[in-house]
Design a protein around this motif. Structure first.
Motif, mmCIF file in Angstrom:
data_model
loop_
_atom_site.group_PDB
_atom_site.id
_atom_site.type_symbol
_atom_site.label_atom_id
_atom_site.label_comp_id
_atom_site.label_asym_id
_atom_site.label_seq_id
_atom_site.Cartn_x
_atom_site.Cartn_y
_atom_site.Cartn_z
ATOM 1 N N LEU A 112 0.815 -1.217 0.000
ATOM 2 C CA LEU A 112 0.000 0.000 0.000
ATOM 3 C C LEU A 112 0.849 1.270 0.000
ATOM 4 O O LEU A 112 0.321 2.370 0.163
ATOM 5 N N GLY A 113 2.158 1.097 -0.182
ATOM 6 C CA GLY A 113 3.032 2.255 -0.288
ATOM 7 C C GLY A 113 3.180 3.033 1.007
ATOM 8 O O GLY A 113 3.330 4.258 0.986
ATOM 9 N N LEU A 114 3.177 2.333 2.138
ATOM 10 C CA LEU A 114 3.223 3.005 3.440
ATOM 11 C C LEU A 114 4.528 2.758 4.193
ATOM 12 O O LEU A 114 4.647 3.150 5.355
ATOM 13 N N THR A 115 5.495 2.130 3.526
ATOM 14 C CA THR A 115 6.722 1.735 4.223
ATOM 15 C C THR A 115 7.414 2.910 4.904
ATOM 16 O O THR A 115 7.897 2.790 6.039
ATOM 17 N N ASP A 116 7.441 4.054 4.244
ATOM 18 C CA ASP A 116 8.122 5.208 4.831
ATOM 19 C C ASP A 116 7.206 6.030 5.734
ATOM 20 O O ASP A 116 7.556 7.148 6.131
ATOM 21 N N ARG A 117 6.043 5.469 6.067
ATOM 22 C CA ARG A 117 5.088 6.193 6.908
ATOM 23 C C ARG A 117 4.740 5.434 8.195
ATOM 24 O O ARG A 117 3.909 5.904 8.972
ATOM 25 N N VAL A 118 5.381 4.290 8.447
ATOM 26 C CA VAL A 118 4.969 3.453 9.574
ATOM 27 C C VAL A 118 5.160 4.141 10.916
ATOM 28 O O VAL A 118 4.479 3.813 11.895
ATOM 29 N N GLY A 119 6.076 5.113 11.008
ATOM 30 C CA GLY A 119 6.291 5.827 12.262
ATOM 31 C C GLY A 119 5.467 7.092 12.388
ATOM 32 O O GLY A 119 5.590 7.809 13.389
ATOM 33 N N HIS A 120 4.618 7.369 11.411
ATOM 34 C CA HIS A 120 3.814 8.584 11.412
ATOM 35 C C HIS A 120 2.466 8.348 12.088
ATOM 36 O O HIS A 120 1.870 7.286 11.961
ATOM 37 N N ARG A 121 1.972 9.393 12.757
ATOM 38 C CA ARG A 121 0.625 9.340 13.332
ATOM 39 C C ARG A 121 -0.384 9.863 12.304
ATOM 40 O O ARG A 121 -0.006 10.518 11.333
ATOM 41 N N PRO A 122 -1.666 9.560 12.522
ATOM 42 C CA PRO A 122 -2.676 9.914 11.514
ATOM 43 C C PRO A 122 -2.645 11.371 11.058
ATOM 44 O O PRO A 122 -2.806 11.648 9.867
#
Length: 254
Positions: A140-150
């Motif tokens: 889903l193209g979220l690898t660089d976002r796993v540490g981000h909050r909503p």
């Protein structure tokens, strides 16, 4: 012997379902003697004019609301008279949800939100489940976002996290309530492609309530409700044909 829901090729169904609000002269009928099933490995759209009962139908099928009359099953388990605690346990294990408002926990980052369904059940994900989460994050193209909050994500990214969370536990069925309603058209199409790929790639069953003909055109099957009843049940249709159906239903309901 009664035929089992699973032997019909269904993941969920209702029989002679009615739902009322209020009583006496004030009683409002939201659903009127509805019998329908959601097929395994199929993307079903549920449509109808405002007040037709489409969201109520989804809520009863998902165990979020109770029937006034009739019965509801998830797989071969009748859920009509289950207590709240039993329904909560069943939903955690066997149902995924995707809502218009995303419903992500604001204090958790992406990975925390994806682990949440497991932790609510009293455990963390096992190795196989962690691998599945990692695959969903990458896909889903979220690898660089796993540490981000909503709040650090775009609307489309938040909805992708919500879809990944719904898929993480491999539920029997995913109920999606206007999943593209808060998104722009391009991002909405992306989300619909993700749902479509879940059906094609893993045989996922999805029931989506929507008022959007373009969204419904991604489905294998479209149920149309009006005045609390199923009035049409069609295989895949174009957005234009769906629009025509909706306009005719709204004209009758006006």
């Amino acid at each position: 012997m009664e035929i089992q829901t699973s032997s019909m090729g269904l993941v969920a169904r209702v029989a002679h379902l009615s739902k009322y609000y209020g009583s006496g002269a004030q009683r409002v009928t939201a659903l009127d003697d509805v019998s329908i099933g959601i097929r395994r490995g199929e993307f079903t759209a549920i449509m109808g004019p405002s007040g037709s009962g489409k969201s109520t139908l989804m809520h009863v099928m998902a165990g979020l609301d109770s029937a006034s009359e009739g019965s509801a099953w998830l797989g071969d388990d009748e859920i009509t008279h289950l207590r709240d605690r039993e329904l909560t346990r069943l939903r955690r294990r066997r149902i995924g949800f995707v809502f218009q408002a995303f419903n992500l926990v604001p204090t958790l980052d992406v990975r925390g939100n994806l682990r949440l369904p497991f932790e609510l059940g009293g455990r963390g994900p096992n190795r196989e489940e962690r691998d599945r989460i990692d695959a969903l994050v990458a896909g889903l193209g979220l690898t660089d976002r796993v540490g981000h909050r909503p709040h650090e994500l775009s609307g489309g990214q938040q909805q992708r996290v919500a879809i990944a969370r719904a898929l993480a536990t491999q539920p029997d069925i995913i109920f999606a309530d206007e999943p593209t309603g808060a998104l722009d058209s391009r991002t909405g199409r992306e989300v619909l492609r993700l749902l479509r790929s879940a059906v094609i790639g893993s045989g996922q069953s999805i029931a989506m309530v929507t008022h959007d003909p373009v969204a419904a055109s991604h489905a294998d099957r479209i149920l149309f409700l009006a005045d609390g009843r199923i009035v049409a049940d069609h295989r895949a249709m174009s957005a234009e044909r769906i629009s025509e159906m909706m306009l005719s239903l709204e004209a009758v309901s006006a």
